[in-house]
Design an enzyme around this catalytic site. Structure first.
Site, PDB file in Angstrom:
ATOM      1  N   ASP A 220      -0.714  -5.733  10.070  1.00 22.75           N
ATOM      2  CA  ASP A 220      -1.535  -3.820   9.117  1.00 22.75           C
ATOM      3  C   ASP A 220      -2.814  -5.702   8.922  1.00 22.75           C
ATOM      4  O   ASP A 220      -2.697  -5.818   8.277  1.00 22.75           O
ATOM      5  CB  ASP A 220      -1.207  -3.848   8.228  1.00 22.75           C
ATOM      6  CG  ASP A 220      -1.998  -2.517   6.949  1.00 22.75           C
ATOM      7  OD1 ASP A 220      -3.305  -2.831   8.541  1.00 22.75           O
ATOM      8  OD2 ASP A 220      -1.371  -2.437   6.723  1.00 22.75           O
TER       9      ASP A 220
ATOM     10  N   TRP B  85       0.785  -0.910  -0.385  1.00 21.91           N
ATOM     11  CA  TRP B  85      -0.147  -0.094   0.382  1.00 21.91           C
ATOM     12  C   TRP B  85       1.119   1.373   0.017  1.00 21.91           C
ATOM     13  O   TRP B  85       1.540   1.080   0.353  1.00 21.91           O
ATOM     14  CB  TRP B  85      -0.765   0.436   0.992  1.00 21.91           C
ATOM     15  CG  TRP B  85      -2.170   0.861   1.206  1.00 21.91           C
ATOM     16  CD1 TRP B  85      -2.691   1.523   0.219  1.00 21.91           C
ATOM     17  CD2 TRP B  85      -2.187   1.771   2.415  1.00 21.91           C
ATOM     18  NE1 TRP B  85      -3.438   2.108   1.127  1.00 21.91           N
ATOM     19  CE2 TRP B  85      -2.985   2.621   1.868  1.00 21.91           C
ATOM     20  CE3 TRP B  85      -1.545   1.588   3.603  1.00 21.91           C
ATOM     21  CZ2 TRP B  85      -4.058   3.416   3.200  1.00 21.91           C
ATOM     22  CZ3 TRP B  85      -1.784   3.096   4.442  1.00 21.91           C
ATOM     23  CH2 TRP B  85      -3.344   3.557   4.840  1.00 21.91           C
TER      24      TRP B  85
ATOM     25  N   LYS C  15     -13.173  -0.737   6.086  1.00 20.08           N
ATOM     26  CA  LYS C  15     -13.624  -1.134   5.651  1.00 20.08           C
ATOM     27  C   LYS C  15     -14.662  -2.167   5.606  1.00 20.08           C
ATOM     28  O   LYS C  15     -15.236  -2.562   5.529  1.00 20.08           O
ATOM     29  CB  LYS C  15     -12.825  -2.397   4.794  1.00 20.08           C
ATOM     30  CG  LYS C  15     -11.227  -1.778   4.513  1.00 20.08           C
ATOM     31  CD  LYS C  15     -11.386  -0.810   2.781  1.00 20.08           C
ATOM     32  CE  LYS C  15      -9.644   0.176   3.200  1.00 20.08           C
ATOM     33  NZ  LYS C  15      -9.600   0.491   2.142  1.00 20.08           N
TER      34      LYS C  15
END
Ligand SMILES: Cc1ncc(COP(=O)(O)O)c(C=O)c1O
Length: 404
Positions: free
Chosen positions: A218, A137, A253
């Site tokens: 993460d 990312w 999300k």
């Protein structure tokens, strides 16, 4: 004073979103943004979130400051969600102790959690280097450059660029030194959708423990891979074997709470005293950056996770989002294969989560945008959730066309 300030280029993802908004073409398709979209192409407010908001509105509330580390009950619920009942039963205690010890602080999204972890790696834990997958990312690089950790990459993808090369990944970590931070995508790797299997996680766990590396998990997509519990396997497996770690989770999300900025940082430690100490350092870093976290998003998550019925509604809703993405993946593969019969696009079915590393080159992604109004990231990442029954054929035809 400001005259000498150079212009910073727009953020790769947010810059494309702006371009997409300005594009006048009616049949444009946005596959660049990292948010879930439903069949109608909208990013809905989840039903469980709406229901929790109604309850919150009816309760007498206050907008007074939260504690530096956020809502205490929320932190216990996050610990439990990530680590499971065995390692972390629900509790409002700042430090939870079972066979492992953990402490959590609420953060504004996963981004802030990653940044707080970076500050602590640098300031308290003595790390000089952080390893991240080659392709990650984009914000990972920015976050850890900002805390002045040296960034090194470990290999991740195979030669074709669509699957994992685990051997290469492990060999490139050969030169990692004790105390180096190791950034890991727990599930649904962004941008590739390529994940490690359980056996590979175990081998990686052994390498981390042998080399005394310090992992930062993460965890931005819990529930988008297989399910909430299975997706936490890499973390629980590591911590059960005595590993210490930071876990940075996000509810952007899996609760669709992107704009509410809600997530957390959890430290798993080998003693209750170190959990207490690291929490005090987490609070120091937070106080000096954003002071204390926002209330609304965390209050929603707190309400949903703390209520059996709402929680099970959330699990069901999340499962339907995950299943929709999986169906879109198989429809995508079917359509592209029907246009290019000698191509092999099965990898899209193996990748997980919202994103697929499509194998599109930078030029091909550019052509998709300029000729077809289809927006993918320059890296070739597409958001599978941006597909729906009215655009999937056109997208597959266009992708097949530029890939020819
Ligand atoms: C891999 C990864 N980590 C962290 C985040 C941060 O999420 P948040 O929006 O909660 O800050 C994202 C968001 O896209 C992500 O993809």
């Amino acid at each position: 004073m400001f005259e000498t300030t150079p212009l910073n280029p727009p953020d790769a993802i947010f810059g494309l979103i702006e371009e997409f908004k300005k594009d006048p073409r009616k049949d444009k398709v946005n596959l660049s943004v990292g948010v879930y979209q439903d069949e109608a192409g909208t990013t809905p407010i989840m039903k469980c979130v709406g229901n929790a908001e109604k309850v919150l509105l009816e309760q007498a509330g206050s907008k007074s400051y939260l504690p530096i580390d956020g809502i205490p009950g929320y932190n216990g619920l996050i610990g439990n969600l990530i680590l499971g009942d065995e390692l972390c039963p629900v509790s409002t205690q700042p430090v939870r102790s079972t066979s492992i010890h953990s402490a959590t602080a609420q953060t504004p999204g996963g981004t802030a959690a990653l940044r707080v972890a970076g500050d602590l790696m640098k300031q308290n834990l003595g790390s000089k280097t952080i390893w991240m997958s080659n392709l990650t990312w984009a914000n990972h690089t920015q976050i850890y450059s900002a805390v002045e950790l040296e960034i090194k990459n470990y290999d991740y993808l195979d030669d074709r660029g669509t699957g994992l090369d685990f051997g290469k990944m492990m060999s490139s970590l050969d030169s990692a030194q004790p105390g180096d931070a190791l950034l890991l995508h727990t599930v649904c790797h962004n941008p590739t959708g390529v994940d490690l299997g359980r056996e590979q996680w175990q081998q990686l766990t052994e390498l981390i423990l042998d080399k005394a590396l310090f992992p930062i998990f993460d965890f931005a997509y819990q529930g988008f891979g297989d399910d909430i519990e299975s997706d936490a396997f890499p973390i629980r497996n590591f911590c059960t074997q005595g590993g210490e770690a930071f876990i940075c989770n996000s509810f952007s999300k899996n609760f669709g709470l992107y704009a509410e900025r809600v997530g957390g940082i959890t430290a798993v430690t080998s003693s209750a005293d170190s959990a207490k100490a690291i929490l005090s350092q987490i609070k120091r870093v937070i106080r000096a950056s954003y002071s204390n976290p926002p209330l609304h998003g965390a209050a929603i998550v707190n309400k949903v996770l703390g209520d059996q019925t709402m929680r099970s509604d959330w699990v069901t809703e999340l499962a339907s989002m995950r299943d929709r993405i999986k169906q879109l993946r198989s429809e995508f593969v079917r359509l592209v294969n029907s246009i290019i019969p000698d191509g092999d696009y099965e990898y899209v079915n193996h990748q997980r989560g919202m994103f697929s590393y499509s194998g599109l080159s930078r030029d091909q992604a550019e052509r998709l945008k300029s000729e077809y109004g289809i927006y993918a990231l320059r890296s070739g990442r597409i958001n599978i959730a941006g597909l729906n029954s009215s655009n999937i054929k056109r997208v597959c035809t266009a992708i097949a066309e530029v890939m020819k």
